[in-house]
Write an enzyme that holds these catalytic residues in place. Structure first.
Site, PDB file in Angstrom:
ATOM      1  N   ASP A 216     -80.329   6.116 -13.702  1.00 57.92           N
ATOM      2  CA  ASP A 216     -81.500   6.969 -13.441  1.00 57.92           C
ATOM      3  C   ASP A 216     -81.502   8.262 -14.247  1.00 57.92           C
ATOM      4  O   ASP A 216     -82.559   8.794 -14.588  1.00 57.92           O
ATOM      5  CB  ASP A 216     -81.556   7.347 -11.954  1.00 57.92           C
ATOM      6  CG  ASP A 216     -82.133   6.243 -11.087  1.00 57.92           C
ATOM      7  OD1 ASP A 216     -82.442   5.165 -11.637  1.00 57.92           O
ATOM      8  OD2 ASP A 216     -82.278   6.459  -9.866  1.00 57.92           O
TER       9      ASP A 216
ATOM     10  N   GLY B  97     -69.985   9.412 -11.018  1.00 57.74           N
ATOM     11  CA  GLY B  97     -70.975   8.649 -10.242  1.00 57.74           C
ATOM     12  C   GLY B  97     -70.584   7.191 -10.070  1.00 57.74           C
ATOM     13  O   GLY B  97     -70.424   6.454 -11.040  1.00 57.74           O
TER      14      GLY B  97
ATOM     15  N   GLU C 288     -92.379  -0.013   1.878  1.00 57.93           N
ATOM     16  CA  GLU C 288     -91.444  -0.715   2.766  1.00 57.93           C
ATOM     17  C   GLU C 288     -91.236   0.055   4.067  1.00 57.93           C
ATOM     18  O   GLU C 288     -91.170  -0.527   5.153  1.00 57.93           O
ATOM     19  CB  GLU C 288     -90.119  -0.971   2.032  1.00 57.93           C
ATOM     20  CG  GLU C 288     -90.336  -1.953   0.890  1.00 57.93           C
ATOM     21  CD  GLU C 288     -89.092  -2.359   0.105  1.00 57.93           C
ATOM     22  OE1 GLU C 288     -89.176  -3.342  -0.635  1.00 57.93           O
ATOM     23  OE2 GLU C 288     -88.054  -1.699   0.231  1.00 57.93           O
TER      24      GLU C 288
ATOM     25  N   ALA D 127     -82.473  -0.207 -10.030  1.00 62.40           N
ATOM     26  CA  ALA D 127     -81.098  -0.701 -10.039  1.00 62.40           C
ATOM     27  C   ALA D 127     -80.791  -1.579 -11.256  1.00 62.40           C
ATOM     28  O   ALA D 127     -79.721  -1.469 -11.854  1.00 62.40           O
ATOM     29  CB  ALA D 127     -80.833  -1.473  -8.744  1.00 62.40           C
ATOM     30  N   GLN D 128     -81.737  -2.443 -11.651  1.00 62.45           N
ATOM     31  CA  GLN D 128     -81.457  -3.369 -12.753  1.00 62.45           C
ATOM     32  C   GLN D 128     -81.150  -2.647 -14.077  1.00 62.45           C
ATOM     33  O   GLN D 128     -80.130  -2.928 -14.700  1.00 62.45           O
ATOM     34  CB  GLN D 128     -82.623  -4.350 -12.930  1.00 62.45           C
ATOM     35  CG  GLN D 128     -82.464  -5.636 -12.148  1.00 62.45           C
ATOM     36  CD  GLN D 128     -81.175  -6.392 -12.487  1.00 62.45           C
ATOM     37  OE1 GLN D 128     -80.712  -6.413 -13.620  1.00 62.45           O
ATOM     38  NE2 GLN D 128     -80.590  -7.009 -11.484  1.00 62.45           N
TER      39      GLN D 128
ATOM     40  N   GLY E 200     -72.395   4.837  -8.554  1.00 63.77           N
ATOM     41  CA  GLY E 200     -73.579   4.077  -8.137  1.00 63.77           C
ATOM     42  C   GLY E 200     -73.659   2.774  -8.905  1.00 63.77           C
ATOM     43  O   GLY E 200     -72.654   2.273  -9.425  1.00 63.77           O
ATOM     44  N   PHE E 201     -74.865   2.230  -9.023  1.00 66.35           N
ATOM     45  CA  PHE E 201     -75.041   0.943  -9.691  1.00 66.35           C
ATOM     46  C   PHE E 201     -74.503   0.996 -11.129  1.00 66.35           C
ATOM     47  O   PHE E 201     -73.832   0.072 -11.585  1.00 66.35           O
ATOM     48  CB  PHE E 201     -76.524   0.561  -9.725  1.00 66.35           C
ATOM     49  CG  PHE E 201     -77.034   0.109  -8.394  1.00 66.35           C
ATOM     50  CD1 PHE E 201     -76.787  -1.179  -7.942  1.00 66.35           C
ATOM     51  CD2 PHE E 201     -77.761   0.958  -7.577  1.00 66.35           C
ATOM     52  CE1 PHE E 201     -77.260  -1.612  -6.713  1.00 66.35           C
ATOM     53  CE2 PHE E 201     -78.232   0.537  -6.341  1.00 66.35           C
ATOM     54  CZ  PHE E 201     -77.981  -0.751  -5.912  1.00 66.35           C
TER      55      PHE E 201
HETATM   56  C1  FAD Z   1     -84.986   4.501  -0.819  1.00 68.59           C
HETATM   57  C2  FAD Z   1     -84.774   3.864  -2.171  1.00 68.59           C
HETATM   58  C3  FAD Z   1     -85.158   2.559  -2.369  1.00 68.59           C
HETATM   59  C4  FAD Z   1     -84.957   1.951  -3.598  1.00 68.59           C
HETATM   60  N1  FAD Z   1     -85.336   0.650  -3.764  1.00 68.59           N
HETATM   61  C5  FAD Z   1     -85.096   0.039  -4.940  1.00 68.59           C
HETATM   62  C6  FAD Z   1     -85.402  -1.334  -5.112  1.00 68.59           C
HETATM   63  O1  FAD Z   1     -85.925  -1.985  -4.191  1.00 68.59           O
HETATM   64  N2  FAD Z   1     -85.124  -1.915  -6.311  1.00 68.59           N
HETATM   65  C7  FAD Z   1     -84.546  -1.212  -7.328  1.00 68.59           C
HETATM   66  O2  FAD Z   1     -84.268  -1.792  -8.383  1.00 68.59           O
HETATM   67  N3  FAD Z   1     -84.254   0.086  -7.200  1.00 68.59           N
HETATM   68  C8  FAD Z   1     -84.505   0.723  -6.036  1.00 68.59           C
HETATM   69  N4  FAD Z   1     -84.198   2.047  -5.895  1.00 68.59           N
HETATM   70  C9  FAD Z   1     -83.691   2.778  -7.064  1.00 68.59           C
HETATM   71  C10 FAD Z   1     -82.214   2.507  -7.304  1.00 68.59           C
HETATM   72  O3  FAD Z   1     -81.491   2.673  -6.113  1.00 68.59           O
HETATM   73  C11 FAD Z   1     -81.709   3.444  -8.379  1.00 68.59           C
HETATM   74  O4  FAD Z   1     -82.468   3.231  -9.538  1.00 68.59           O
HETATM   75  C12 FAD Z   1     -80.248   3.200  -8.678  1.00 68.59           C
HETATM   76  O5  FAD Z   1     -79.478   3.548  -7.561  1.00 68.59           O
HETATM   77  C13 FAD Z   1     -79.805   4.006  -9.896  1.00 68.59           C
HETATM   78  O6  FAD Z   1     -78.453   3.781 -10.108  1.00 68.59           O
HETATM   79  P1  FAD Z   1     -77.521   4.933 -10.692  1.00 68.59           P
HETATM   80  O7  FAD Z   1     -76.157   4.341 -10.856  1.00 68.59           O
HETATM   81  O8  FAD Z   1     -78.174   5.555 -11.853  1.00 68.59           O
HETATM   82  O9  FAD Z   1     -77.498   6.047  -9.550  1.00 68.59           O
HETATM   83  P2  FAD Z   1     -77.002   5.951  -8.051  1.00 68.59           P
HETATM   84  O10 FAD Z   1     -76.909   4.566  -7.589  1.00 68.59           O
HETATM   85  O11 FAD Z   1     -77.872   6.897  -7.305  1.00 68.59           O
HETATM   86  O12 FAD Z   1     -75.536   6.557  -8.111  1.00 68.59           O
HETATM   87  C14 FAD Z   1     -75.279   7.897  -8.483  1.00 68.59           C
HETATM   88  C15 FAD Z   1     -73.924   8.282  -7.913  1.00 68.59           C
HETATM   89  O13 FAD Z   1     -73.560   9.538  -8.476  1.00 68.59           O
HETATM   90  C16 FAD Z   1     -72.958  10.335  -7.481  1.00 68.59           C
HETATM   91  N5  FAD Z   1     -73.133  11.741  -7.881  1.00 68.59           N
HETATM   92  C17 FAD Z   1     -74.291  12.377  -8.145  1.00 68.59           C
HETATM   93  N6  FAD Z   1     -74.046  13.646  -8.537  1.00 68.59           N
HETATM   94  C18 FAD Z   1     -72.713  13.800  -8.518  1.00 68.59           C
HETATM   95  C19 FAD Z   1     -71.845  14.895  -8.815  1.00 68.59           C
HETATM   96  N7  FAD Z   1     -72.324  16.074  -9.231  1.00 68.59           N
HETATM   97  N8  FAD Z   1     -70.519  14.723  -8.674  1.00 68.59           N
HETATM   98  C20 FAD Z   1     -70.018  13.533  -8.243  1.00 68.59           C
HETATM   99  N9  FAD Z   1     -70.791  12.467  -7.957  1.00 68.59           N
HETATM  100  C21 FAD Z   1     -72.111  12.604  -8.105  1.00 68.59           C
HETATM  101  C22 FAD Z   1     -73.710   9.965  -6.212  1.00 68.59           C
HETATM  102  O14 FAD Z   1     -72.946  10.269  -5.059  1.00 68.59           O
HETATM  103  C23 FAD Z   1     -73.922   8.458  -6.407  1.00 68.59           C
HETATM  104  O15 FAD Z   1     -72.883   7.708  -5.837  1.00 68.59           O
HETATM  105  C24 FAD Z   1     -84.368   2.681  -4.664  1.00 68.59           C
HETATM  106  C25 FAD Z   1     -83.986   4.008  -4.460  1.00 68.59           C
HETATM  107  C26 FAD Z   1     -84.181   4.590  -3.225  1.00 68.59           C
HETATM  108  C27 FAD Z   1     -83.756   6.013  -3.006  1.00 68.59           C
END
Ligand code: FAD
Length: 430
Positions: A305, A15, A174, A322-323, A17-18
């Site tokens: 998450d 992953g 939003e 995200a934080q 992501g953030f």
């Molecule tokens: C519409 C929307 C609005 C939001 N607004 C806010 C906001 O205003 N403020 C805030 O703080 N948070 C906000 N969030 C929440 C925030 O985006 C998430 O909490 C944050 O992205 C979590 O980060 P993460 O790294 O855990 O997961 P993510 O950023 O979701 O990254 C997960 C990554 O894992 C990859 N992945 C998943 N499964 C697999 C797999 N099986 N194999 C390979 N890759 C995989 C995905 O492709 C992705 O790139 C929002 C979310 C959404 C959907």
């Protein structure tokens, strides 16, 4: 996967992501081999997805190539891969492009839309968790208006111009605000032969107040802002079904609509293979200790998450935002280095920097610890914070220029049906 074996321990991160990116940054050029796997080749800035759905921004401006984020890292490999299984006994992950051994595994797979088992809603509603989903929604919104022009039946036209959003967290709020602004500023000019005053935007929330994670003041102000824009808010109303035409609820309210946006919940993306039955908290997040170690595994970690770090202060884990994801990622990155240097690990301590939501032009609500403010200043703070956290100078510039342009011109120029969403409109015909 064609990744060389070296004398360095291999850390596999699932992953980008953030959370995943934050860990990788901390491991830059350390004495480890880092392999980052993601099913997309870009990092997606989810907080601005609603602007893609409503034509305010092009998708490219909120996505950034993972390879570019990590360019110049000598110890780093990226593979575009969907990870399907973890074989913990053998320390192997299985993906659509092959298997890979790990010494340490980090699960940073984020979350996905939670329909709470309601299959009918899952099939018929629109989600907004990924860029493709946001583009689908953008197309559908515009296609609905094109369809509305073609019918002379009021009820059909109204259903096409009704938008129902379920879930009044930041995403729902939003999106509702952005749709209301489109109704006011853009639709009358784009569709002079439609009575766009009949467009309705319904925001439905099962609880007592919108933005329930924020202060009561922020909730109330956001509600006032939305109502001033003409959004109809339904509180204490739980959506029970949607057959693609009619939304049913647990009250007497029903809604005829071609568009139901489901923003009512998320759940962690848990990959098969872990002893998940005992691990999952709240039904969908991996239970981790204060070092982000998945309970029961020495060399598997989870952040963001998908992870639930329970404590007396956080009985439900940290917010899925995200934080916490970025802070957990940074903490784990540092801890992995400490682990390899045989130094004691540092427990994760979350620094809550507050939360915010924008409702539209000059309208936002911000809660920062004890400082709470709403209105124009909050809106500028919201914009600044989002620009700051966007990855990539080009993206920041493009988003900034778009916002200035949209502000001055009252416009959203990306209202394009680039990849049509093939909705079956037959349900709306007599
Ligand atoms: C519409 C929307 C609005 C939001 N607004 C806010 C906001 O205003 N403020 C805030 O703080 N948070 C906000 N969030 C929440 C925030 O985006 C998430 O909490 C944050 O992205 C979590 O980060 P993460 O790294 O855990 O997961 P993510 O950023 O979701 O990254 C997960 C990554 O894992 C990859 N992945 C998943 N499964 C697999 C797999 N099986 N194999 C390979 N890759 C995989 C995905 O492709 C992705 O790139 C929002 C979310 C959404 C959907």
């Amino acid at each position: 996967m064609n990744i060389p074996k070296t004398s360095f321990p291999r850390i596999v991160i699932i992953g980008g992501g953030f959370a995943g990116i934050s860990i990788a940054k901390k491991l830059k050029n350390k004495e480890v081999q880092v392999v980052l796997l993601d099913k997309h080749n870009y990092h997606n800035f989810q907080p601005l997805l609603y602007q893609v759905s409503t034509g305010g921004l092009e998708p490219d401006s909120i996505a950034y190539p993972i390879r570019k984020v990590l360019k110049g890292y000598t110890n780093f490999f990226f593979r575009l891969a969907n990870v399907e299984e973890i074989k913990t006994e053998e320390n192997i992950i299985v993906s659509n492009i092959g298997t890979l051994e790990y010494d340490y595994l980090v699960i940073a797979t984020g979350s996905e839309t939670n329909y709470y088992g309601n299959r009918e809603i899952e099939i018929n509603s629109m989600a907004m968790k990924t860029i493709p989903e946001s583009l689908n929604l953008r197309s559908l919104i515009l296609e609905n208006f094109e369809q509305a022009l073609l019918t002379d039946k009021y009820h059909e036209r109204d259903a096409l111009m009704n938008f129902v959003i379920v879930g009044a967290g930041p995403t729902g709020v939003e999106l509702a605000g952005a749709l209301a602004e489109i109704k006011k500023g853009i639709l009358p000019k784009d569709y002079p032969d439609l009575d766009t005053r009949r467009v309705q935007i319904h925001l439905i929330q099962s609880g007592e107040r919108i933005l329930k994670e924020m202060s009561e003041k922020a909730s109330q102000k956001a509600e006032d802002f939305l109502e001033s824009l003409g959004v109809q808010i339904w509180k204490n109303t739980r959506v029970t079904g949607y057959d693609g035409k009619t939304v049913t609820t647990d009250t007497e309210a029903t809604f005829e609509t071609a568009t139901l946006v489901w923003a009512a919940g998320v759940k962690g993306v848990v990959i098969k293979g872990l002893n998940a039955k005992d691990l999952l908290l709240g039904g969908s997040r991996l239970s981790v200790n204060q070092y982000s170690q998945v309970i029961g595994y020495d060399n598997i970690f989870a952040v963001g998450d998908v992870a639930c770090m329970q404590s007396t202060e956080t009985p439900k884990g940290h917010p899925m935002m995200a934080q916490p994801a970025m802070q957990q990622g940074r903490n784990l990155g540092e801890n992995l280095v400490r682990l390899l240097e045989d130094k004691p690990l540092k427990p994760f301590v979350y620094k809550d920097k507050g939360s915010m939501a924008t409702i539209g032009r000059n309208k936002a609500v911000v809660d920062m610890n004890n400082i709470r403010f709403q209105g124009v200043f909050a809106w500028f703070v919201w914009m600044f914070v989002h620009l700051f956290f966007l990855i990539g100078f080009r993206n920041r510039m493009v988003v900034f220029v778009n916002w200035v342009y949209n502000y001055i011109r009252f416009d959203r120029e990306a209202r394009l049906i680039i990849r049509p969403f093939n909705r079956n409109y037959s349900a709306f015909k007599d």
